[in-house]
Every structure is written in C-alpha cells, then in structure tokens.
Motif scaffolding. Sequence first.
Motif, PDB file in Angstrom:
ATOM      1  N   ARG A 145      -9.884  40.710  -9.103  1.00 50.77           N
ATOM      2  CA  ARG A 145      -9.720  40.928  -7.667  1.00 50.77           C
ATOM      3  C   ARG A 145      -8.583  41.910  -7.396  1.00 50.77           C
ATOM      4  NH1 ARG A 145      -8.875  36.244  -3.935  1.00 50.77           N
ATOM      5  NH2 ARG A 145     -10.104  37.431  -2.439  1.00 50.77           N
ATOM      6  N   ILE A 146      -7.495  41.769  -8.159  1.00 46.11           N
ATOM      7  CA  ILE A 146      -6.377  42.698  -7.997  1.00 46.11           C
ATOM      8  C   ILE A 146      -6.815  44.118  -8.328  1.00 46.11           C
ATOM      9  CG2 ILE A 146      -4.140  43.369  -8.955  1.00 46.11           C
ATOM     10  CD1 ILE A 146      -3.513  40.385  -9.277  1.00 46.11           C
ATOM     11  N   GLY A 147      -7.572  44.266  -9.422  1.00 41.56           N
ATOM     12  CA  GLY A 147      -8.043  45.591  -9.822  1.00 41.56           C
ATOM     13  C   GLY A 147      -8.926  46.232  -8.775  1.00 41.56           C
ATOM     14  N   THR A 148      -9.819  45.448  -8.183  1.00 47.48           N
ATOM     15  CA  THR A 148     -10.704  45.975  -7.132  1.00 47.48           C
ATOM     16  C   THR A 148      -9.892  46.496  -5.955  1.00 47.48           C
ATOM     17  OG1 THR A 148     -12.519  44.501  -7.749  1.00 47.48           O
ATOM     18  CG2 THR A 148     -12.535  45.370  -5.503  1.00 47.48           C
ATOM     19  N   GLU A 149      -8.852  45.753  -5.570  1.00 51.55           N
ATOM     20  CA  GLU A 149      -8.038  46.165  -4.427  1.00 51.55           C
ATOM     21  C   GLU A 149      -7.189  47.390  -4.766  1.00 51.55           C
ATOM     22  OE1 GLU A 149      -7.520  45.706  -0.481  1.00 51.55           O
ATOM     23  OE2 GLU A 149      -8.758  44.409  -1.742  1.00 51.55           O
ATOM     24  N   MET A 150      -6.662  47.432  -5.984  1.00 55.01           N
ATOM     25  CA  MET A 150      -5.819  48.562  -6.371  1.00 55.01           C
ATOM     26  C   MET A 150      -6.623  49.859  -6.481  1.00 55.01           C
ATOM     27  SD  MET A 150      -2.605  47.890  -6.535  1.00 55.01           S
ATOM     28  CE  MET A 150      -1.929  49.171  -7.620  1.00 55.01           C
ATOM     29  N   ARG A 151      -7.876  49.774  -6.868  1.00 54.28           N
ATOM     30  CA  ARG A 151      -8.721  50.979  -6.908  1.00 54.28           C
ATOM     31  C   ARG A 151      -8.816  51.600  -5.518  1.00 54.28           C
ATOM     32  NH1 ARG A 151     -10.933  47.501 -10.662  1.00 54.28           N
ATOM     33  NH2 ARG A 151     -11.682  48.409 -12.639  1.00 54.28           N
ATOM     34  N   LYS A 152      -8.911  50.767  -4.504  1.00 54.01           N
ATOM     35  CA  LYS A 152      -9.007  51.263  -3.136  1.00 54.01           C
ATOM     36  C   LYS A 152      -7.657  51.770  -2.639  1.00 54.01           C
ATOM     37  CE  LYS A 152     -12.682  47.928  -2.097  1.00 54.01           C
ATOM     38  NZ  LYS A 152     -13.019  46.694  -1.338  1.00 54.01           N
ATOM     39  N   LEU A 153      -6.578  51.107  -3.061  1.00 52.37           N
ATOM     40  CA  LEU A 153      -5.253  51.481  -2.576  1.00 52.37           C
ATOM     41  C   LEU A 153      -4.831  52.846  -3.112  1.00 52.37           C
ATOM     42  CD1 LEU A 153      -2.204  49.040  -2.428  1.00 52.37           C
ATOM     43  CD2 LEU A 153      -1.948  51.499  -2.647  1.00 52.37           C
ATOM     44  N   VAL A 154      -4.990  53.080  -4.422  1.00 46.78           N
ATOM     45  CA  VAL A 154      -4.454  54.319  -5.002  1.00 46.78           C
ATOM     46  C   VAL A 154      -5.210  55.551  -4.536  1.00 46.78           C
ATOM     47  CG1 VAL A 154      -3.539  53.167  -7.049  1.00 46.78           C
ATOM     48  CG2 VAL A 154      -5.836  54.181  -7.137  1.00 46.78           C
ATOM     49  N   THR A 155      -6.428  55.378  -4.004  1.00 48.43           N
ATOM     50  CA  THR A 155      -7.191  56.528  -3.518  1.00 48.43           C
ATOM     51  C   THR A 155      -7.031  56.737  -2.012  1.00 48.43           C
ATOM     52  OG1 THR A 155      -9.159  55.103  -3.376  1.00 48.43           O
ATOM     53  CG2 THR A 155      -8.912  56.427  -5.359  1.00 48.43           C
ATOM     54  N   ALA A 156      -6.223  55.905  -1.351  1.00 50.32           N
ATOM     55  CA  ALA A 156      -5.989  56.068   0.087  1.00 50.32           C
ATOM     56  C   ALA A 156      -4.985  57.189   0.338  1.00 50.32           C
ATOM     57  CB  ALA A 156      -5.478  54.758   0.687  1.00 50.32           C
TER      58      ALA A 156
END
Length: 395
Positions: free
Chosen positions: A207-218
Amino acid sequence: MSLPASIAGAPFLDDPAFRRVIAAIEMDGDRARVVGGAVRNTLIGAPVDDVDIATTAKPEVVASRATAAGLKAVPTGIAHGTVTVVSSGRPFEVTTLRTDVETNGRHAVVAFTRDWASDAGRRDFTMNAIYADADGCLHDPVGGIVDALAGRVRFIGDPAERIEEDYLRILRFFRFHARYGRGALDPAGLEAAVALQDGIERLSRERIGTEMRKLVTAGGAVAALSIMDETGILARILPGGSVLARLATMIGLSERYGVPLGLEARFAGLAADRQALAGALRLSGREDKRIEAIVHWGDRLAARMDEATVRLVVVRAGNEVASAALLFAAAERGCDPKTDLALVARDFRPPESPVTAARLMAEGYAPGPALGAELRRREAAWIAAGCPAEFKLAP
C-alpha cells in the motif's frame, strides 16, 4: 467569491456509457451522484480519469438493476458497498452511501445509509467529498468546493480521527498536496500527520508503494517529500535513506530540456540505497531492473559525459534510460549536461547495428571470450563514428 453551483457541460456527464449507468440505478426513489476525483478535477480544470458514483441504492440492488439494463456488474467490494458496473467496456465504481460503525486503522465496519452528509463525513479530504447530480448540480456538505479552488488539502472533521481510521491517509495528505495543493500544507493536517506517524508501521509495504508511486510523479513532489523528510515521516517509508537534492536537480533539468522523467527515473534519483528502496516499496522486478539500469549508466556518464557515451547508452538501453541516466549523472556531478547531449539522449534513433556476432564468426571468430571482446571493440568504434548505417572496421 461566488462559488460554482454546477459542472453542467462536463464531458463525462454527456458520455452515453455514464448515462446508461445512472439510468439503470436511479429507480424507485434511489438517487445516484458522481463523487470524488471527477468532480474535483472538473472544478479545477484537471483531466478526469475515473468516474466514481455514490448512490442510495444498496449494492445488491445496484447489481440487479445494472444486469437488467444489459450492463455488467462485478462485485468488487460488495461487502463494503461497491459494485463495478461496466458500460460500453468502461468501468464505473458504484458505492452505496455508508457510515463507519467501527474502524481499526484500515478495515472499517460500515452501515449503509441514505444520508449524503453521513457519507461525506467518512471520506478523507473536503475536496474529495463534493457530489454532482447527473445534470451537473453540485452538493457540497463539507465545504470542499472552496478548498478545491484554493488548492487547500484539508481533512474532513478532526484530522487525527481521519488518520486513525486509515494511516495511509498520512501519505495521501502529502500526495494530494503535491498534486493539487498551493501554498503551505494545512497546519492542522500536518500536525496530526506528524503526531501519528508511528501508524505508518502498521501499513503494508504494498500500500505504501502504491501511494509513493503517485506521490513522486506529482508536480509538487520535491516540496512535499522535503517536509516529510524534515518531520521524520520519509525515514519511516524509505529506511534506506533518500537523496532529495539529486531528485530535485533531475526534475529541474528535465523541465529545462524537455527530457522525460518517468517513475523509475524519479525513484533512481530519490534512492540512497536502490535495494532498500525496492524492498521498502515492494517494487516490481521490471521497476527495479529499470532503476538499476539508470543508476548503472548514470555512473558511467558521470565518469565520462560526452556524445559517444550518450550514444552508447542509447544503443544499449534505449532513449528513456539514456535520458534519465544523463540527468542522474548531471545531478551527481553538479553540472549542466548541455542541450546537445540532452537532445541526443532523447531523440537519437540508431540504425540497426552492423556489428553482429554472425558477421564476426563469418570472419573466422569462434564463440567465446575473444568474440565478445571483439564485438564490444567494434561496437564502440561504430558508436564513436556516429552509428552510421554502413560501417567497416578492419580486424
């Protein structure tokens, strides 16, 4: 300031596939409204990807009505009220209005309701709890419209209570600010996120990985990550450490030269320890391999940043890796890669190499180390010559 009362004219409202879903659900006094990202993004002029629907109809009723209308109903989360209705090949998540009876950090016991305000009260941020009727008329029970337009990511109600319902909301708070926020983070939300950061340990790495994928590309990733770093939150997510200055430099160079910087390139720039990052975020084998290639070729370019080496990386690893590796190398060296090298990395399309094992074997080379060494020697000479379609190099 006068706030909008409608999003009439939004393209998704006139989509026949969407209209069929609404028509199937709104029967016998039940209502259906769009909620979440589609409404928020329409208000702020951002692209709409998914259209989620909230309804007073119970999930089994939604499924029955959708099937009767010739639509496909998939019980993706029926225990929690969600049915995915497929119309013209496109999925629409339809969820019954809910109120939380009990929460334990992620999984909630819910009760279905017909009260729109109660449903809004269990959501995370005000900008995600704006509803729109099929005609575009807006309903805003928690003041989300003004927050969305102001770029203010604000928890609904008590931020600590919302976070304790699901600790992933700490990451979502930073991710949504990086994507939609303007100015400083909401003070109450930030205070609660910092105070409750121990809860991150309860989350799965997936779950953390899924959220971080979205965060770093923002768009605001570096600013959000910097605050996470200053408050100790980022260290809980990336125990191997992070290199924010390198990532920031890579993003700046990417924007300056129009060179793409994808997900793996951003992770390569961020990670102090690639293997630790892969484990911490449960990266896929493909993602990890791409990050490894960017770091490997980035180190090669950091040692020798010239056109021949950039062409070599393009030939061996492709334009995306070459572009990312060049920016990685420039950030490591603290230098500017110059426009010509950035354009070679991005745009150079080498012809098929005339240097092949079959050609060398026809010259008498036998399979083995000598053949491999000669292949590398001739390939390097071909690349140094500019990768011409016709190339001859004497043994």
